[in-house]
Write a protein that holds these residues in place. Structure first.
Motif, short mmCIF file in Angstrom:
data_model
loop_
_atom_site.label_atom_id
_atom_site.label_comp_id
_atom_site.label_asym_id
_atom_site.label_seq_id
_atom_site.Cartn_x
_atom_site.Cartn_y
_atom_site.Cartn_z
N GLN A 157 40.59 -45.08 -23.18
CA GLN A 157 41.59 -44.45 -22.50
C GLN A 157 40.82 -43.15 -21.62
OE1 GLN A 157 45.42 -43.88 -24.02
NE2 GLN A 157 44.74 -45.11 -25.82
N ASP A 158 40.14 -43.52 -20.52
CA ASP A 158 39.44 -42.38 -19.95
C ASP A 158 40.04 -42.31 -18.52
OD1 ASP A 158 37.73 -40.78 -18.31
OD2 ASP A 158 35.95 -41.53 -19.11
N ASN A 159 40.79 -41.08 -18.54
CA ASN A 159 41.62 -40.93 -17.34
C ASN A 159 40.89 -40.06 -16.15
OD1 ASN A 159 44.15 -42.08 -18.08
ND2 ASN A 159 44.30 -40.54 -19.70
N THR A 160 39.70 -39.60 -16.55
CA THR A 160 38.76 -38.80 -15.46
C THR A 160 37.66 -39.71 -14.82
OG1 THR A 160 39.01 -37.14 -16.97
CG2 THR A 160 37.22 -37.10 -15.31
N HIS A 161 36.98 -40.63 -15.45
CA HIS A 161 36.01 -41.32 -14.87
C HIS A 161 36.52 -42.53 -14.25
CE1 HIS A 161 34.02 -38.55 -17.70
NE2 HIS A 161 33.66 -38.22 -16.50
N TYR A 162 35.67 -43.20 -13.19
CA TYR A 162 36.12 -44.30 -12.23
C TYR A 162 35.41 -45.62 -12.78
CZ TYR A 162 38.07 -41.13 -9.03
OH TYR A 162 38.84 -39.97 -8.49
N ASN A 163 35.90 -46.52 -12.70
CA ASN A 163 35.14 -47.81 -12.98
C ASN A 163 34.69 -48.30 -11.39
OD1 ASN A 163 37.28 -49.09 -11.75
ND2 ASN A 163 38.36 -49.46 -13.45
N VAL A 164 33.97 -49.38 -11.38
CA VAL A 164 33.25 -50.07 -10.23
C VAL A 164 34.62 -50.03 -8.95
CG1 VAL A 164 32.47 -51.75 -8.81
CG2 VAL A 164 31.69 -51.19 -11.20
N PRO A 192 34.43 -57.01 -21.96
CA PRO A 192 33.36 -57.20 -22.71
C PRO A 192 32.26 -56.01 -22.99
CG PRO A 192 33.67 -59.10 -21.36
CD PRO A 192 34.46 -57.96 -21.02
N THR A 193 32.38 -55.24 -22.02
CA THR A 193 31.32 -54.10 -22.25
C THR A 193 32.07 -53.08 -22.85
OG1 THR A 193 32.36 -53.00 -20.22
CG2 THR A 193 30.34 -54.68 -20.11
N LYS A 222 23.17 -52.52 -20.10
CA LYS A 222 24.25 -53.00 -20.86
C LYS A 222 25.38 -53.53 -19.98
CE LYS A 222 22.31 -51.45 -25.19
NZ LYS A 222 22.91 -50.55 -26.54
N GLY A 223 25.31 -53.64 -18.69
CA GLY A 223 26.47 -53.84 -17.88
C GLY A 223 27.57 -52.89 -17.77
N LYS A 224 27.29 -51.63 -18.11
CA LYS A 224 28.30 -50.43 -18.17
C LYS A 224 28.89 -50.46 -16.79
CE LYS A 224 26.10 -47.90 -21.57
NZ LYS A 224 25.23 -46.59 -21.94
N LEU A 225 30.33 -50.26 -16.77
CA LEU A 225 31.06 -50.26 -15.53
C LEU A 225 31.41 -48.89 -14.97
CD1 LEU A 225 33.67 -53.06 -16.46
CD2 LEU A 225 31.37 -53.30 -15.10
N TRP A 228 39.61 -47.49 -18.18
CA TRP A 228 41.05 -47.48 -18.98
C TRP A 228 41.16 -49.03 -19.39
CZ3 TRP A 228 45.53 -48.40 -21.04
CH2 TRP A 228 46.10 -47.24 -21.72
N PHE A 229 40.66 -49.46 -20.45
CA PHE A 229 40.81 -50.88 -20.90
C PHE A 229 41.51 -51.25 -22.44
CE2 PHE A 229 36.61 -50.18 -18.70
CZ PHE A 229 36.99 -50.96 -17.48
N LEU A 230 42.29 -52.05 -22.47
CA LEU A 230 42.94 -52.29 -23.65
C LEU A 230 41.65 -53.17 -24.45
CD1 LEU A 230 46.23 -53.94 -22.57
CD2 LEU A 230 45.84 -51.85 -23.92
#
Length: 334
Positions: A238-245, A231-232, A42-45, A224-226
């Motif tokens: 507000q996840d301050n541990t895990h990275y996005n791409v 879209p995903t 599902k396009g998870k980042l 960390w997305f408002l």
């Protein structure tokens, strides 16, 4: 006679390919969710830095990422995951050992103590890697993005994955990144010193990265997305541990540089590109057309896109587009 010559040539080619495969070096990664391979559905980042590491070494190095969400040094051993790494290891391979995030947690099946059981498990990884002819590399934990004066209670980083923006911590942030790892940050360095092991200070490297970006800029590294901006993640996060791409690649690039400084022989295999495309989620993009559009938007005369594995339709570009492709890991054009 012609058939015999063809068979001989085919046999020689197989021998060359087999020798090349056996001669390649593997970098194994064992650790937790900050490095782990992720669900791409599902396009998870979300990405782990270990997913991205292959992008920064050429095809003489194979990255085999065994890091898993939620694992500590204790649970990684008890679940038999370490035994599977040992079964695959060959002399001359490297093993990056990075735990701490979940060793800190109170659950009995994960918790260890620095200076005691945590150090014991790290030493076990080092000792058994060497017994199998491998080369251990200890890393301490990457930082959490914690600009709070006092760290919020966090009994399980994995819960962050199911939270939305509104579930996030409601605390005022300051300008200075505050450590959350304590002695778990120090123990890998101590074990490395006692056992004369390669050590990479991933905690310091990621601290400097996040602090340099500041309170707001460092959010770009994480999940960390408002609400309504991604879209995903329509409800935000507000996840301050895990990275996005983006964050995974920033960290992987810095750790690849640090590995090469600590182990100079790896420098000859270090590579880089402006963008990487890979259907397994290791690159900046999984779609080649998206990567090309991004490359054309970069303010550079020449942009390099490396493609990891698979068969691809070659984009039709003007001769002076400035985009060039590097095919890796058996990638071919249809």
């Amino acid at each position: 006679m012609k058939r015999t010559r063809l068979l001989i040539l085919a046999s020689m080619l197989m021998m060359v390919l087999t020798a090349a495969w056996q001669g390649s070096t593997t970098i194994f990664i064992i650790g937790d969710s900050t490095a782990a391979n992720k669900d791409l559905s599902k396009g998870k980042l979300e990405r782990g830095w270990g997913m991205a590491l292959q992008c920064y070494f050429d095809d003489n190095i194979r990255v085999d990422n065994h890091a898993v969400n939620g694992r500590s040094s204790l649970s990684f051993i008890n679940e038999g995951r370490w035994d599977r790494v040992l079964e695959k290891m060959k002399p001359g391979d490297y093993v990056i050992i990075q735990f701490g995030h979940n060793d800190e947690k109170p659950q009995a099946d994960r918790h260890t103590d620095p200076g005691s059981t945590f150090d014991y498990n790290l030493a076990k990884f080092v000792r058994e890697t060497r017994e199998h002819g491998g080369i251990p590399v200890l890393m301490n934990s990457v930082v959490r993005r914690n600009f709070f004066v006092s760290a919020p209670e966090n009994d399980d980083d994995e819960k962050l994955r199911t939270q939305t923006f509104k579930d996030g911590v409601k605390m005022v942030e300051g300008d200075s990144l505050i450590d959350t790892h304590g002695l778990y940050r120090v123990a890998p360095r101590d074990v490395a010193a006692r056992m004369n092991v390669h050590f990479v200070d991933a905690n310091r490297i990621t601290h400097d990265l996040e602090q340099g970006l500041g309170t707001e800029g460092s959010k770009r590294l994480h999940m960390w997305f408002l609400p309504g901006t991604e879209p995903t993640e329509p409800k935000g996060k507000q996840d301050n541990t895990h990275y996005n791409v983006y964050g995974a690649h920033q960290v992987a690039r810095l750790l690849a540089d640090a590995l090469c400084e600590e182990i100079p022989v790896l420098k000859r295999y270090r590579c880089d590109a402006d963008l990487t495309v890979d259907r397994l989620g290791r690159g900046d993009y999984m779609d080649l057309e998206q990567a090309v559009r991004a490359a054309q938007a970069l303010p550079k005369a020449v942009t390099t896109i490396q493609i990891l594995g698979g068969e691809w339709v070659k984009p039709q570009l003007p001769k002076k587009s400035g985009v060039c492709f590097v095919m890796r890991q058996g990638a071919t054009w249809k």
